[in-house]
Scaffold this motif. Structure first.
Motif, mmCIF file in Angstrom:
data_model
loop_
_atom_site.group_PDB
_atom_site.id
_atom_site.type_symbol
_atom_site.label_atom_id
_atom_site.label_comp_id
_atom_site.label_asym_id
_atom_site.label_seq_id
_atom_site.Cartn_x
_atom_site.Cartn_y
_atom_site.Cartn_z
ATOM 1 N N ALA A 184 0.844 -1.201 0.000
ATOM 2 C CA ALA A 184 0.000 0.000 0.000
ATOM 3 C C ALA A 184 0.881 1.254 0.000
ATOM 4 C CB ALA A 184 -0.947 -0.002 1.197
ATOM 5 N N ARG A 185 1.970 1.212 0.743
ATOM 6 C CA ARG A 185 2.907 2.342 0.768
ATOM 7 C C ARG A 185 3.511 2.555 -0.621
ATOM 8 N NH1 ARG A 185 7.464 1.241 4.547
ATOM 9 N NH2 ARG A 185 5.891 1.653 6.118
ATOM 10 N N ALA A 186 3.901 1.461 -1.255
ATOM 11 C CA ALA A 186 4.489 1.570 -2.591
ATOM 12 C C ALA A 186 3.478 2.127 -3.593
ATOM 13 C CB ALA A 186 4.998 0.200 -3.044
ATOM 14 N N ALA A 187 2.258 1.649 -3.545
ATOM 15 C CA ALA A 187 1.228 2.106 -4.484
ATOM 16 C C ALA A 187 0.836 3.563 -4.226
ATOM 17 C CB ALA A 187 0.001 1.212 -4.404
ATOM 18 N N ALA A 188 0.790 3.952 -2.960
ATOM 19 C CA ALA A 188 0.421 5.327 -2.609
ATOM 20 C C ALA A 188 1.560 6.302 -2.881
ATOM 21 C CB ALA A 188 0.010 5.408 -1.142
ATOM 22 N N GLY A 189 2.784 5.796 -2.841
ATOM 23 C CA GLY A 189 3.939 6.665 -3.036
ATOM 24 C C GLY A 189 4.241 7.520 -1.822
ATOM 25 N N ALA A 190 3.741 7.089 -0.659
ATOM 26 C CA ALA A 190 3.949 7.855 0.576
ATOM 27 C C ALA A 190 3.754 6.934 1.772
ATOM 28 C CB ALA A 190 2.958 9.004 0.652
ATOM 29 N N ASP A 191 4.368 7.312 2.891
ATOM 30 C CA ASP A 191 4.167 6.575 4.142
ATOM 31 C C ASP A 191 2.803 6.869 4.748
ATOM 32 O OD1 ASP A 191 6.728 5.523 4.004
ATOM 33 O OD2 ASP A 191 7.588 7.082 5.289
ATOM 34 N N SER A 192 2.345 8.108 4.550
ATOM 35 C CA SER A 192 1.072 8.510 5.159
ATOM 36 C C SER A 192 0.503 9.717 4.425
ATOM 37 C CB SER A 192 1.263 8.843 6.643
ATOM 38 O OG SER A 192 2.085 9.977 6.794
ATOM 39 N N THR A 193 -0.737 9.984 4.715
ATOM 40 C CA THR A 193 -1.417 11.167 4.194
ATOM 41 C C THR A 193 -2.487 11.568 5.206
ATOM 42 O OG1 THR A 193 -2.483 12.117 2.251
ATOM 43 C CG2 THR A 193 -3.179 9.909 2.877
ATOM 44 N N VAL A 194 -2.918 12.782 5.132
ATOM 45 C CA VAL A 194 -3.999 13.263 5.992
ATOM 46 C C VAL A 194 -5.176 13.620 5.089
ATOM 47 C CG1 VAL A 194 -4.716 15.051 7.623
ATOM 48 C CG2 VAL A 194 -2.397 14.111 7.732
ATOM 49 N N VAL A 195 -6.352 13.113 5.443
ATOM 50 C CA VAL A 195 -7.552 13.404 4.663
ATOM 51 C C VAL A 195 -8.601 14.035 5.566
ATOM 52 C CG1 VAL A 195 -7.159 11.606 2.948
ATOM 53 C CG2 VAL A 195 -8.485 11.088 4.975
ATOM 54 N N ASP A 196 -9.437 14.839 4.959
ATOM 55 C CA ASP A 196 -10.561 15.480 5.643
ATOM 56 C C ASP A 196 -11.825 14.708 5.288
ATOM 57 O OD1 ASP A 196 -10.687 17.540 7.435
ATOM 58 O OD2 ASP A 196 -10.359 19.102 5.950
ATOM 59 N N VAL A 197 -12.489 14.137 6.276
ATOM 60 C CA VAL A 197 -13.731 13.391 6.063
ATOM 61 C C VAL A 197 -14.707 13.722 7.185
ATOM 62 C CG1 VAL A 197 -12.613 11.474 4.847
ATOM 63 C CG2 VAL A 197 -12.875 11.368 7.319
ATOM 64 N N THR A 198 -15.948 13.314 7.000
ATOM 65 C CA THR A 198 -16.942 13.456 8.060
ATOM 66 C C THR A 198 -17.041 12.145 8.823
ATOM 67 O OG1 THR A 198 -18.728 12.765 6.598
ATOM 68 C CG2 THR A 198 -18.266 15.143 6.717
ATOM 69 N N ALA A 199 -17.612 12.176 10.008
ATOM 70 C CA ALA A 199 -17.716 10.983 10.841
ATOM 71 C C ALA A 199 -18.590 9.912 10.201
ATOM 72 C CB ALA A 199 -18.253 11.343 12.223
ATOM 73 N N ASP A 200 -19.479 10.294 9.284
ATOM 74 C CA ASP A 200 -20.336 9.296 8.644
ATOM 75 C C ASP A 200 -19.721 8.712 7.373
ATOM 76 O OD1 ASP A 200 -20.656 11.589 7.118
ATOM 77 O OD2 ASP A 200 -22.819 11.359 6.911
ATOM 78 N N THR A 201 -18.498 9.086 7.051
ATOM 79 C CA THR A 201 -17.778 8.495 5.923
ATOM 80 C C THR A 201 -17.530 7.021 6.232
ATOM 81 O OG1 THR A 201 -16.684 10.576 5.395
ATOM 82 C CG2 THR A 201 -15.629 8.572 4.592
ATOM 83 N N THR A 202 -17.836 6.160 5.264
ATOM 84 C CA THR A 202 -17.600 4.728 5.469
ATOM 85 C C THR A 202 -16.191 4.358 5.024
ATOM 86 O OG1 THR A 202 -18.353 4.076 3.269
ATOM 87 C CG2 THR A 202 -20.044 4.209 5.015
ATOM 88 N N LEU A 203 -15.774 3.170 5.392
ATOM 89 C CA LEU A 203 -14.474 2.669 4.950
ATOM 90 C C LEU A 203 -14.449 2.593 3.427
ATOM 91 C CD1 LEU A 203 -11.687 1.540 5.532
ATOM 92 C CD2 LEU A 203 -12.749 -0.694 5.907
#
Length: 82
Positions: free
Chosen positions: A11-30
Motif C-alpha cells: 500500500a505504501r508503494a502504491a500510494a507513493g507515501a508513508d502517510s497522508t492526511v484526509v478530511d472526512v466526516t464521521a459518517d464516511t464509510t471505509l
C-alpha cells in the motif's frame, strides 16, 4: 475531521507515501474512504481491494460501516505468509 492514513508494505508503494492526511466526516464509510484515497491512483485502488484496516488500532473489516470519530487508519495489505 482530519484522519491520518498510514500505509504499509504494498500500500505504501502504491500510494507513493508513508502517510497522508484526509478530511472526512464521521459518517464516511471505509468504502468511501477507499474511493477517496484511490481517486486518481489505479495502482492504489487495486491494492486497497485486498487490504485490512485498523481504526485507531482496532480492526475494521466492514466497508459499509461509518468511520466515526477517529485519528488514524492503518492500511495493511496481505503480508507474506498470511
Amino acid at each position: 475531521m482530519q484522519i491520518t492514513i498510514r500505509y504499509f508494505a504494498a500500500a505504501r508503494a502504491a500510494a507513493g507515501a508513508d502517510s497522508t492526511v484526509v478530511d472526512v466526516t464521521a459518517d464516511t464509510t471505509l468504502g468511501d474512504l477507499e474511493t477517496t484515497l484511490a481517486r486518481d491512483n489505479p495502482d492504489l485502488r487495486s491494492v486497497l481491494a485486498r487490504c485490512s484496516y485498523l481504526r485507531d488500532s482496532i480492526a475494521l473489516c466492514d466497508r459499509t460501516v461509518a468511520l466515526g470519530a477517529c485519528e488514524t487508519i492503518d492500511v495493511l495489505p496481505p503480508f507474506a505468509g498470511g
